[in-house]
Motif scaffolding. Structure first.
Motif, PDB file in Angstrom:
ATOM      1  N   LEU A  71      -4.886  84.832 124.110  1.00 51.06           N
ATOM      2  CA  LEU A  71      -5.094  84.241 122.783  1.00 51.06           C
ATOM      3  C   LEU A  71      -4.485  82.848 122.744  1.00 51.06           C
ATOM      4  N   GLU A  72      -5.303  81.872 122.348  1.00 47.41           N
ATOM      5  CA  GLU A  72      -4.883  80.479 122.454  1.00 47.41           C
ATOM      6  C   GLU A  72      -4.249  79.956 121.168  1.00 47.41           C
ATOM      7  N   GLY A  73      -3.682  78.756 121.284  1.00 47.70           N
ATOM      8  CA  GLY A  73      -2.929  78.159 120.191  1.00 47.70           C
ATOM      9  C   GLY A  73      -3.793  77.408 119.197  1.00 47.70           C
ATOM     10  N   LEU A  74      -3.132  76.858 118.198  1.00 47.69           N
ATOM     11  CA  LEU A  74      -3.783  76.171 117.093  1.00 47.69           C
ATOM     12  C   LEU A  74      -4.665  75.038 117.594  1.00 47.69           C
ATOM     13  N   GLY A  75      -5.966  75.151 117.314  1.00 46.80           N
ATOM     14  CA  GLY A  75      -6.900  74.098 117.660  1.00 46.80           C
ATOM     15  C   GLY A  75      -7.414  74.132 119.081  1.00 46.80           C
ATOM     16  N   TYR A  76      -6.792  74.908 119.949  1.00 47.58           N
ATOM     17  CA  TYR A  76      -7.144  74.896 121.364  1.00 47.58           C
ATOM     18  C   TYR A  76      -8.257  75.892 121.674  1.00 47.58           C
ATOM     19  N   GLY A  77      -9.163  75.485 122.574  1.00 46.25           N
ATOM     20  CA  GLY A  77     -10.203  76.374 123.051  1.00 46.25           C
ATOM     21  C   GLY A  77      -9.716  77.230 124.200  1.00 46.25           C
ATOM     22  N   ARG A  78     -10.576  78.125 124.646  1.00 49.58           N
ATOM     23  CA  ARG A  78     -10.165  79.070 125.691  1.00 49.58           C
ATOM     24  C   ARG A  78      -9.938  78.406 127.035  1.00 49.58           C
ATOM     25  N   TRP A  79     -10.294  77.117 127.164  1.00 46.23           N
ATOM     26  CA  TRP A  79     -10.035  76.392 128.414  1.00 46.23           C
ATOM     27  C   TRP A  79      -8.553  76.434 128.784  1.00 46.23           C
ATOM     28  N   MET A  80      -7.666  76.530 127.790  1.00 44.32           N
ATOM     29  CA  MET A  80      -6.236  76.439 128.064  1.00 44.32           C
ATOM     30  C   MET A  80      -5.726  77.590 128.924  1.00 44.32           C
ATOM     31  N   TRP A  81      -6.517  78.663 129.029  1.00 45.20           N
ATOM     32  CA  TRP A  81      -6.121  79.809 129.840  1.00 45.20           C
ATOM     33  C   TRP A  81      -6.811  79.820 131.202  1.00 45.20           C
ATOM     34  N   ARG A  82      -7.490  78.771 131.572  1.00 41.99           N
ATOM     35  CA  ARG A  82      -8.276  78.797 132.808  1.00 41.99           C
ATOM     36  C   ARG A  82      -7.417  79.116 134.034  1.00 41.99           C
ATOM     37  N   TRP A  83      -6.195  78.607 134.091  1.00 42.08           N
ATOM     38  CA  TRP A  83      -5.344  78.824 135.260  1.00 42.08           C
ATOM     39  C   TRP A  83      -4.815  80.251 135.302  1.00 42.08           C
ATOM     40  N   LEU A  84      -4.354  80.767 134.170  1.00 38.83           N
ATOM     41  CA  LEU A  84      -3.861  82.146 134.149  1.00 38.83           C
ATOM     42  C   LEU A  84      -5.005  83.123 134.362  1.00 38.83           C
ATOM     43  N   ALA A  85      -6.160  82.855 133.777  1.00 41.39           N
ATOM     44  CA  ALA A  85      -7.309  83.741 133.979  1.00 41.39           C
ATOM     45  C   ALA A  85      -7.663  83.834 135.464  1.00 41.39           C
ATOM     46  N   GLU A  86      -7.622  82.713 136.147  1.00 39.37           N
ATOM     47  CA  GLU A  86      -7.914  82.713 137.586  1.00 39.37           C
ATOM     48  C   GLU A  86      -6.853  83.484 138.354  1.00 39.37           C
ATOM     49  N   ALA A  87      -5.583  83.327 137.956  1.00 40.28           N
ATOM     50  CA  ALA A  87      -4.500  84.009 138.653  1.00 40.28           C
ATOM     51  C   ALA A  87      -4.563  85.519 138.471  1.00 40.28           C
ATOM     52  N   ARG A 126       4.298  78.620 138.278  1.00 44.88           N
ATOM     53  CA  ARG A 126       5.471  79.460 138.013  1.00 44.88           C
ATOM     54  C   ARG A 126       5.209  80.416 136.859  1.00 44.88           C
ATOM     55  N   VAL A 127       4.579  79.926 135.807  1.00 40.32           N
ATOM     56  CA  VAL A 127       4.263  80.791 134.666  1.00 40.32           C
ATOM     57  C   VAL A 127       3.297  81.896 135.083  1.00 40.32           C
ATOM     58  N   ASN A 128       2.261  81.536 135.812  1.00 39.51           N
ATOM     59  CA  ASN A 128       1.293  82.539 136.251  1.00 39.51           C
ATOM     60  C   ASN A 128       1.957  83.619 137.095  1.00 39.51           C
ATOM     61  N   ASP A 129       2.844  83.208 138.000  1.00 39.46           N
ATOM     62  CA  ASP A 129       3.552  84.185 138.839  1.00 39.46           C
ATOM     63  C   ASP A 129       4.409  85.109 137.983  1.00 39.46           C
ATOM     64  N   ARG A 130       5.064  84.536 136.977  1.00 42.83           N
ATOM     65  CA  ARG A 130       5.946  85.358 136.132  1.00 42.83           C
ATOM     66  C   ARG A 130       5.133  86.348 135.295  1.00 42.83           C
ATOM     67  N   VAL A 131       4.007  85.903 134.774  1.00 36.39           N
ATOM     68  CA  VAL A 131       3.174  86.822 133.990  1.00 36.39           C
ATOM     69  C   VAL A 131       2.608  87.917 134.877  1.00 36.39           C
ATOM     70  N   ARG A 132       2.161  87.554 136.072  1.00 37.62           N
ATOM     71  CA  ARG A 132       1.645  88.567 137.004  1.00 37.62           C
ATOM     72  C   ARG A 132       2.725  89.587 137.343  1.00 37.62           C
ATOM     73  N   SER A 133       3.936  89.111 137.568  1.00 39.46           N
ATOM     74  CA  SER A 133       5.036  90.016 137.893  1.00 39.46           C
ATOM     75  C   SER A 133       5.318  90.987 136.740  1.00 39.46           C
ATOM     76  N   PHE A 134       5.336  90.451 135.535  1.00 43.06           N
ATOM     77  CA  PHE A 134       5.573  91.301 134.355  1.00 43.06           C
ATOM     78  C   PHE A 134       4.464  92.341 134.206  1.00 43.06           C
TER      79      PHE A 134
END
Length: 268
Positions: free
Chosen positions: A27-43, A255-263
């Motif tokens: 779920l993205e932030g105020l005004g932002y499209g789903r593009w903002m998750w492209r890196w985490l989605a790929e990870a 680093r964020v993607n790795d941490r989310v994957r680990s969680f």
């Protein structure tokens, strides 16, 4: 691309990743499209089914008249889960998306875990956006062209020097924002939802495992909000990104993607 209609509002969403894996809702932030998750989605794509809706007012979704509420947007997200036939979901939200994620978890027992990035529980104890930052992110110079306007409005959300360190990425982000972000009407309606949000007296009811990530140099939603979430959420684990801005999950994406994957690997 799939779409679901709730109360006359069509919500478009992308489906990526492994259709046989656990489902993750981003779920993205105020005004932002789903593009903002492209890196985490790929990870996450190898192991998880990843859903990325455009919030109402954003991208390919409808733009109803505002103001909106966080509860409405959480209900939109629940409609996406219904449309996909999801029985259990791991929810990750950033900024306003983190508020939607909190509301969804409070209202929907399908939520199995929460990952909350650069967000706030709202309420009188929350650290508010400083007035000068609020003005900057909503008021670009009148003579700015569309690309200059996007860059100007985004400045408080990134670290000093980011534009110089990754100029090619910044150009792509501007392209994505011009193509897929909220309309001015949608952005204003979403801002009203953020301003009215307060889950602070309800978060103690949540029993799901929760990861809270926040940059210590966040100028949009100060890092004190992460500490407040840690106090309010019974099962929260907090990790701070030293010097990280509001969009730390883009600047420090690996680093964020790795941490989310680990969680997720420990709870999914």
């Amino acid at each position: 691309m799939p779409s679901v209609t709730r109360d006359g509002v069509a919500i478009e969403y992308a489906v990526d990743g492994n259709p046989t894996g656990p489902t993750v809702l981003l779920l993205e932030g105020l005004g932002y499209g789903r593009w903002m998750w492209r890196w985490l989605a790929e990870a996450l794509a190898d192991d998880y089914e990843v859903l990325r809706p455009d919030n109402r007012g954003t991208g390919d979704s409808d733009v109803p008249a505002g103001p909106y509420t966080i509860s409405e947007m959480a209900a939109d997200a629940a409609a996406v889960l219904d449309d996909r036939g999801v029985d259990a979901v791991h929810v990750c939200g950033a900024s306003m998306g983190g508020m939607i994620a909190q509301e969804l978890a409070l209202d929907d027992d399908r939520v199995a875990s929460l990952t909350l990035l650069c967000t706030s529980p709202g309420g009188e104890d929350a650290a508010q956006t400083p007035p000068e930052v609020q003005e900057h992110i909503f008021s670009a110079p009148e003579d700015a062209d569309p690309r200059e306007r996007v860059r100007y409005l985004m400045e408080p959300a990134v670290s000093d020097g980011f534009y110089e360190r990754e100029p090619e990425l910044v150009d792509r982000i501007v392209d994505w924002r011009l193509a897929g972000d909220a309309t001015p009407v949608g952005r204003e309606a979403q801002a009203a939802a953020v301003a009215a949000f307060d889950a602070s007296d309800r978060l103690g009811d949540l029993s799901v495992p929760t990861l809270v990530l926040h940059g210590t140099a966040d100028r949009v939603l100060p890092v004190a909000n992460a500490e407040l979430l840690a106090e309010l959420l019974p099962h929260a684990e907090v990790e701070l990104f030293e010097g990280g801005p509001h969009l730390f999950f883009i600047e420090e994406r690996e680093r964020v993607n790795d941490r989310v994957r680990s969680f997720l690997g420990g709870v999914a």
